[in-house]
Write a protein that holds these residues in place. Structure first.
Motif, PDB file in Angstrom:
ATOM      1  N   ASN A   1     -56.536 -39.767 -43.786  1.00  0.00           N
ATOM      2  CA  ASN A   1     -55.503 -40.712 -43.366  1.00  0.00           C
ATOM      3  C   ASN A   1     -55.268 -41.759 -44.446  1.00  0.00           C
ATOM      4  N   ARG A   2     -55.490 -41.376 -45.698  1.00  0.00           N
ATOM      5  CA  ARG A   2     -55.386 -42.378 -46.762  1.00  0.00           C
ATOM      6  C   ARG A   2     -54.265 -42.090 -47.754  1.00  0.00           C
TER       7      ARG A   2
ATOM      8  N   TRP B   1     -60.936 -34.275 -35.422  1.00  0.00           N
ATOM      9  CA  TRP B   1     -60.762 -34.707 -34.037  1.00  0.00           C
ATOM     10  C   TRP B   1     -61.850 -34.127 -33.140  1.00  0.00           C
ATOM     11  N   MET B   2     -62.142 -32.839 -33.378  1.00  0.00           N
ATOM     12  CA  MET B   2     -63.143 -32.207 -32.508  1.00  0.00           C
ATOM     13  C   MET B   2     -64.519 -32.834 -32.723  1.00  0.00           C
TER      14      MET B   2
ATOM     15  N   VAL C   1     -57.957 -31.176 -37.324  1.00  0.00           N
ATOM     16  CA  VAL C   1     -58.463 -30.675 -36.044  1.00  0.00           C
ATOM     17  C   VAL C   1     -59.990 -30.745 -36.031  1.00  0.00           C
TER      18      VAL C   1
ATOM     19  N   TRP D   1     -64.330 -24.215 -35.307  1.00  0.00           N
ATOM     20  CA  TRP D   1     -65.141 -25.410 -35.058  1.00  0.00           C
ATOM     21  C   TRP D   1     -65.837 -25.354 -33.708  1.00  0.00           C
TER      22      TRP D   1
ATOM     23  N   GLY E   1     -64.991 -36.066 -33.429  1.00  0.00           N
ATOM     24  CA  GLY E   1     -64.967 -37.508 -33.198  1.00  0.00           C
ATOM     25  C   GLY E   1     -64.612 -38.313 -34.420  1.00  0.00           C
ATOM     26  N   ARG E   2     -64.019 -37.663 -35.409  1.00  0.00           N
ATOM     27  CA  ARG E   2     -63.620 -38.391 -36.616  1.00  0.00           C
ATOM     28  C   ARG E   2     -62.102 -38.520 -36.630  1.00  0.00           C
ATOM     29  N   VAL E   3     -61.571 -39.122 -37.697  1.00  0.00           N
ATOM     30  CA  VAL E   3     -60.118 -39.269 -37.762  1.00  0.00           C
ATOM     31  C   VAL E   3     -59.487 -38.346 -38.792  1.00  0.00           C
TER      32      VAL E   3
END
Lengths: 376, 181, 566
Positions: free
Chosen positions: A50-51, A42-43, A39, A332, A45-47
């Motif tokens: 995810n690895r 996302w807030m 979260v 955040w 602007g990142r992802v």
């Protein structure tokens, strides 16, 4: 005591339930961490993570890459990392309390959930009974009592680290805990006043009673918004969440109470923190959001069978999950308070507000009692 | 001096003093941010678009005729703030007809990439336009020695760049057909 | 040249201010005394004036006098009327005279300099990136001050020979030459070896050697030093290191008793070149080529790099302990060295007293070239006299030592840097005695020695020498010594302290000097090392006037006694 196979079965079942609950809460805590990372990403602007991937799951078409993108396996990797990190104990700590502190922090978080009702079970006759490990009449008092113990973990960690920053973190934590515990307790009094009107079936301090009172009627959030607000704010403070992260204060205290902790001991602190959030969210759901009941003034739409039980639990978890998201969301969004601001809000704003709130509801409830026609 | 204007601060209304509306506004902002396009680049798979004047790993370049441009004047070694460059000067043997008139060339040229700060002073100071910070940015190695680029490595990284001047060729031309008496 | 002995001061007006300068001094030097610079290329204070570079053009005027009466003409306000020379004159061709007015900063002067710079740069190759002079190039400096920054010259530049070998040690790049003729004048006037000259005319003028000759004299590298541009370069130093990396240390040349003042240029502990340092009382601005090559001995193959006990590698502590056991209660002889510093000779003398040793000293002699390479090839023979290490003038052989050995008068011999076989001592005589060798390099004696303690070269330590004119001159450590080695004075102090349980000497240079300066009869009385670190001090050597010093009349040196040798 005579040997009784029935009792043994009961005991075995309880232990099984307990383990299931602990497992569930711990898993939720782990995934709260992931949620926090996702979260916040996302807030901003990142992802986010995810690895991480599991060897074979990764290769399942679509699903594998989708799960990987969500970072579903990240908590697993995080946990393993904590496990396999080098165990470093600074030379200047008080060893006994140093090792004890993370446990003292985690145990209360897990203990509070024993009195937490999270659904209801229907027997063949259609009578419902709550799903709860221990249905205490004074559940809320138990929660207050035990969850406050969590602060001892932090204070112990701060003190046994024998170093300045953790010490300051511990001090702040205890001060904050005391300040907000008062407001928290006072904010709940009107709720119980309201619920346990004379003649109602709800028991004075039972959480099950509170949930039942919200079935097919207004949620307490709508009836007692001020109480809910104060309770929520105090909950943030009690769980050491931003904007009340005084004990940690990364900006000014390095890591606060856990500065001297590493590897799995730090991991336990970390999990304890999120377990507190999970349990806190569940409590708020129980008290103010109608527990497993559907929506205000709408009766549960599910059948009174095991399907209904599962749907109820699901609905309860969904509400809890939303609250966890809310915790993260707030973190955040809002910058943290200064230490003196935390104290001033607790003592000069929340406490008087809670008192006024209590007095208003005392007067209101008294007035309602005097005028039977106005019974809610 | 700019004139200082003291603005009267407006008193806060009750709702403003609770800060709750502001917090709700903040929550709205962060929430809407969640659905915006992500700025993250998936690095090893996606590479950033480098600007023209990007300063990557310093390299040595050849002129379009494949000749060494550096004359080991050691100005880069002098200007290098972290002292990452180390040159052993040498001379061009007189037998080398193509380069003999340049006289000087580096025997060894080392740039320690553990020290380099990518400031680009070496490129700026080079009077021969022989050293360039090209777009290579991810240099890595397992040992400290690996991170010291020697002359061969530097020329391998740099390759050949176009040359506007051919400074030394002009000199050679003058020698061949010019004012020699 | 500077006229010596004239201490009369005259007043001149320099850019509007009255200043005192020595009478008759060259204007370029006189102005420099007052912090102003007249840029110049061809002028050199120790060479004749050629006046051909024209860079030093200034405006000059003298007080006007009435032709008839010879009386000074005055302005209305009573100040003397100045008769300005209508065109700029060259500063180097002008000597100061009373009341002279000089303008070094006027618009006309600046115009002149800018014009001259543009002409000088017309045919200059501008190959500073490969030029060894870059960084200490007068052309670069004045181009910065007076250059226009771009060229108006559209034609092709002149092409002249590059990479020309002028001699074994000098390389010439004719394109860079600005025809100042300093090198030619130096060869004629100082080195007295007239081999250089210009050929061709105008912009084709080229510096070259006379046919069949080369610039091979022992002073050829001085032409490189005085070359204001990069035309003459040292073949040894060529492309070795840029000058801006070099750390310069003030030092003294140890080649002969001339005691040339030098600058040792090193980078990160490696010496790259040695250049002369101006000292008008000793070596002017010159030194020998052979003296410049001395630094190569630091890294030579025969350098002693670690202590030896019985010719086996050992630690310094063990070597010192072995030395002590060889010295205690033994009949000791000490062979000192005229190559040691004053401080070392003093301490060696103390050690001789401590061990009641017999002292021996030999000289190294060669041809005297009458300039800066004197017949005495040791830097510090006079130091040995002053410190008392030598009581008579040393001979080239050590016959006295040979006799003492024959009679079996010695058990242990301390040898400092000398080779006994070279000094005509029979090797067989050495087989019965123990030798402690202190020195920088291996020789026949060191291979016989029981204990070998390596010492440091003059580049690696600080100290002082007394030159042929009794100038006491200090030098400073230029590069660190080899790892694990101690300076000579530390070793000597350790030996003295060990032998004499009471004495607690310090190996600090200033502490040694404090002791040396205590002696009331020594010419060193009251001196300290910091007194002569920069410029030498002339000591009173009249006590030794009668000794048969071998040096002949040379630059800044007059022999005191008739030569008695042969």
């Amino acid at each position: 005591m005579e040997f009784n196979p029935e009792m043994l079965l009961q005991l075995g079942l309880k232990v099984l339930f307990a383990f299931t609950m602990v497992g569930a809460v711990m898993t939720m805590a782990g995934y709260s961490v992931l949620a926090e990372r996702k979260v916040s990403a996302w807030m901003q602007g990142r992802v986010g993570p995810n690895r991480t991937a599991l060897p074979f799951v990764e290769n399942i078409p679509f699903i594998g890459s989708f799960l990987k993108g969500l970072g579903i396996f990240q908590p697993l990797a995080d946990g393993l990392k904590f496990l396999f990190k080098e165990e470093i104990v600074p030379g200047h700590v008080n060893k006994v309390y140093y090792y004890m502190a993370p446990l003292v922090a985690l145990v209360p978080a897990l203990t509070t959930m024993t009195v937490l009702p999270f659904g209801q079970y229907y027997d063949e006759a259609g009578n419902s009974s709550p799903l709860i490990l221990a249905n205490l009449e004074v559940g809320i008092l138990f929660i207050f009592a035990v969850s406050s113990l969590g602060v001892y973990g932090i204070v112990l960690a701060g003190w046994s680290s024998n170093s300045k920053y953790p010490f300051l973190g511990g001090i702040r934590s205890s001060a904050q805990m005391i300040s907000y515990e008062l407001a928290m307790g006072l904010s709940l009094l009107p709720v119980f006043l309201w619920v346990s009107v004379p003649g109602s079936e709800a028991s004075a301090l039972s959480l099950v009673g509170i949930v039942s009172s919200q079935n097919d009627s207004a949620w307490l959030l709508l009836i007692q918004p001020v109480s809910a607000l104060i309770f929520l704010i105090a909950l943030f403070a009690e769980t050491n969440r931003l904007p009340f992260d005084m004990p940690e204060s990364e900006t000014d205290l390095v890591g606060g109470f856990h500065t001297e902790y590493g590897s799995f001991k730090f991991g336990i602190f970390f999990v304890a923190e999120y377990a507190h959030i999970v349990v806190g969210s569940a409590i708020f759901t129980t008290i103010f959001l109608g527990g497993w009941h559907f929506l205000p003034w709408i009766a549960d739409p599910w059948p009174a069978t095991w399907v209904g039980t599962l749907l109820g639990i699901g609905w309860f978890l969904a509400k809890t999950a939303f609250l966890i998201f809310f915790f993260i969301w707030i973190r955040w969004t809002i910058p943290r308070f200064r230490y003196d601001q935390v104290m001033s809000i607790g003592w000069t704003k929340l406490l008087p507000l809670a008192l006024i709130n209590l007095i208003v509801y005392v007067l209101l409830v008294t007035w309602l009692d005097q005028t039977p026609s106005a019974t809610p | 001096m700019a004139k200082t204007v003291v603005l009267e601060r407006k008193p806060l209304s009750l709702s403003e003093r609770t800060y709750l509306p502001q917090i709700v506004t903040g929550l709205k902002t962060t929430f809407s941010n969640m659905f915006k396009e992500k700025a993250t680049l998936q690095y090893p798979e996606e590479k950033p678009q480098l600007p023209q004047n990007y300063r990557g790993v310093p390299t040595l370049v050849n002129d379009p005729n494949g000749r060494e441009k550096c004359v080991s004047c050691q100005l880069c070694e002098f200007v290098c703030p972290p002292k990452a460059i180390r040159i052993t000067p040498g001379s061009v043997p007189e037998e080398d007809e193509d380069r003999e008139h340049v006289e000087k060339a580096p025997q060894e040229f080392e740039i320690n990439m553990l020290r380099c700060i990518y400031c680009g002073y070496c490129q700026e100071v080079c009077p021969e336009e022989a050293i360039f910070l090209l777009d290579e940015y991810s240099s890595s190695g397992y040992t400290r020695e690996e991170m010291i680029n020697n002359k061969a490595k530097l020329y391998e990284l740099g390759g050949t760049l176009p040359d506007k001047h051919y400074k030394w060729d002009k000199k050679k031309d003058a020698e061949v057909e010019g004012n020699a008496h | 040249m500077i006229s010596k002995g004239k201490t009369d001061q005259v007043t001149i007006n320099l850019d509007g201010n009255d200043v005192e300068v020595p009478a008759g001094m060259n204007l370029v030097d006189a102005v420099a005394l007052h912090g102003k610079e007249i840029p110049h290329y061809c002028y050199h204070p120790q060479l004749s004036v050629a006046g051909n570079c024209r860079m030093c053009l200034i405006e000059m005027g003298t007080p006007m006098r009435d032709r008839g009466t010879g009386e000074a003409i005055v302005e209305e306000d009573g100040s003397p009327k100045i008769g300005w020379v209508p065109k700029p004159v060259i500063g180097c061709g002008t000597n100061v005279s009373p009341g002279m007015h000089v303008k070094t900063e006027s618009d006309l002067v600046t115009d002149c300099r800018e014009g001259i710079m543009e002409f000088l740069l017309v045919n200059h190759p501008l190959d500073c990136p490969i030029c060894d002079q870059a960084g200490e190039c007068r052309l670069q400096e004045f181009a910065t001050d007076y250059g226009r920054g771009y060229s108006r010259y559209k034609e092709r530049k002149n092409v002249k020979p590059k990479r020309t070998r002028l001699g074994p040690r000098v390389t010439l790049d004719d394109e860079r030459c600005i025809l100042c003729s300093r090198c030619i004048r130096f060869s004629q006037e100082v080195a007295k070896d007239d081999v250089l000259g210009f050929v061709d005319r105008g912009s084709f003028s080229t510096l070259t050697c006379f046919p069949g000759k080369e610039l091979a004299n022992n002073y050829s590298l001085n032409t490189v030093d005085i070359c204001p541009v990069g035309a003459l370069t040292s073949t040894d130093f060529r492309f070795k290191m840029r000058v801006w990396f070099l750390k310069e240390t003030m030092s003294i040349c140890a080649e002969s008793s001339a005691g040339c003042n030098t600058l040792v240029s090193s980078r990160e502990g490696v010496i790259h070149r040695i250049t002369p340092r101006r000292n008008d009382a000793v070596n002017d601005s010159w030194m020998t080529d052979s003296g410049r090559a001395l630094y190569k001995r630091i890294d030579s193959d025969d350098r002693l790099k670690f202590p030896l006990v019985d010719q086996e590698k050992s630690s310094l502590e063990d070597a010192l302990a072995a030395s002590i056991s060889l010295l205690k209660d033994k009949r000791v002889g000490i062979v000192g060295s005229c190559k040691s510093t004053v401080e070392e000779q003093y301490l060696l003398n103390r050690l001789a007293k401590e061990t009641k040793a017999k002292k021996y000293l030999r000289g190294h002699f060669g041809e005297d070239d009458g300039i800066l390479l004197s017949a005495d090839r040791t830097p510090n023979l006079r130091g040995a006299l002053i410190t008392g290490l030598a009581s008579s003038y040393p001979k080239e052989n050590l016959n006295l030592l040979g006799q003492a050995l024959k009679k079996g008068q010695l058990d242990t011999l301390i040898v400092v840097g000398e080779d006994l076989m070279d000094a005509k001592v029979d090797a067989e005589l050495l087989s019965d005695i123990q030798i402690i060798y202190l020195g920088t390099h291996e020789n026949a004696t060191s291979t016989l020695a029981q204990v070998v303690i390596p010492t440091l070269t003059p580049f690696e330590k600080s100290g002082s020498f007394v030159n042929r004119s009794f100038f006491l001159q200090g030098f400073k450590q230029a590069v660190p010594g080899l790892a694990g080695l101690l300076p000579d004075i530390s070793i000597l102090v350790r030996l003295i302290n060990e032998l004499n349980g009471e004495a607690e000497l310090s190996s600090d240079l200033s502490a040694v000097w404090k002791m040396m300066a205590r002696s009331s009869t020594s010419p060193l009385k009251g001196l300290s090392f910091s007194d002569f670190k920069k410029d030498g001090i002339e000591l009173d050597g009249s006590k030794w006037d009668e000794l048969p010093f071998v040096e002949q009349k040379a630059l800044h040196y007059e022999p005191t006694a008739e030569l008695t040798t042969d």
